[in-house]
Design an enzyme around this catalytic site. Sequence first.
Site, PDB file in Angstrom:
ATOM      1  N   SER A 142       7.827   7.866  28.755  1.00  0.00           N
ATOM      2  CA  SER A 142       8.734   7.984  27.604  1.00  0.00           C
ATOM      3  C   SER A 142       7.994   7.866  26.277  1.00  0.00           C
ATOM      4  CB  SER A 142       9.788   6.871  27.654  1.00  0.00           C
ATOM      5  OG  SER A 142      10.605   6.903  26.504  1.00  0.00           O
ATOM      6  N   TYR A 155      11.870  -1.760  28.511  1.00  0.00           N
ATOM      7  CA  TYR A 155      11.855  -0.346  28.936  1.00  0.00           C
ATOM      8  C   TYR A 155      10.493   0.274  28.609  1.00  0.00           C
ATOM      9  CZ  TYR A 155      13.167   4.589  29.193  1.00  0.00           C
ATOM     10  OH  TYR A 155      13.214   5.928  29.502  1.00  0.00           O
TER      11      TYR A 155
END
Length: 246
Positions: A142, A155
């Site tokens: 990401s 995350y």
Amino acid sequence: MSTLDSKVVAVTGASSGIGAATALELAARGAAVVLGARRTDRLGSLVARIRAEGGRAEMVEVDVTERADLERLVALAVEHFGRLDVLVSNAGVARTAPMADLDVDGWDAMIDVNLRGVLHGIAAALPVFRGQGRGHFVTTVSTSGLKIVPTQAVYAGTKNAVRTLLEALRQESTDGVLRTTSISPGYVRTELLDHIDDPGQREQARQSMASLGISPDAVARAVAFAIEQPDDVEIGDMTIRPTRQG
Ligand code: NDP
């Protein structure tokens, strides 16, 4: 003949979003795809669609937090198509909250799926890749791991840990057997942020997604690009984000 005609590709998190788009894109380019996720109804519909369009697809229920499930995914590819060329470790969850909220259950969920799930895939596929003398690990990491944003600490941490794993694997495997690719999407219109518990954070995420998010097809094309390179060419890192993303 497409360059993907001879490839067998397993995809985790194939029941929606980027994983489903990747399965469709790769199958349309001729790859045989083996799909894993927990929502088997969704997987079943996707397999039916791919086959109706002339593609090759198989599916199995996979919870990536269970090591045995990844072994079943890899085994299905080998049993049905004779080998596994690529494992796309794409399953992921996102929970956003300030660290001070101590959302420890959310932290555990992200570590279990985003990090442990990828390790389970490596454990299942690595012996097969080594035995074949060829294999390719692709992961969906990401841009959150590239530009650190408050509320996304854990995350981003899991995604950067995975990026590290693949780079280490690459450096341990310079005999030409393994290729590794880390794909970093920015905002992509999927269900990912619908699962955020906090209503305020969820609404904010939805608004960013609605105004900025790109189609999961963009990431699927990037995965296909990495896979269809000749065996002696490795696409190591790719960032696919909306042009207007900060
Ligand atoms: P979705 O929520 O649409 O897809 C997530 C997928 O992960 C689903 O197929 C889900 O399947 C699967 N999954 C979740 N938990 C598990 C589990 N325990 N075992 C097996 N599969 C699981 O979101 P995206 O398509 O956006 O997410 C795909 C990947 O892309 C994730 O790793 C995400 O972190 C990453 N990403 C997404 C971005 C975005 O903006 N959308 C940006 C950057 C990265 P099921 O529930 O059926 O098991």
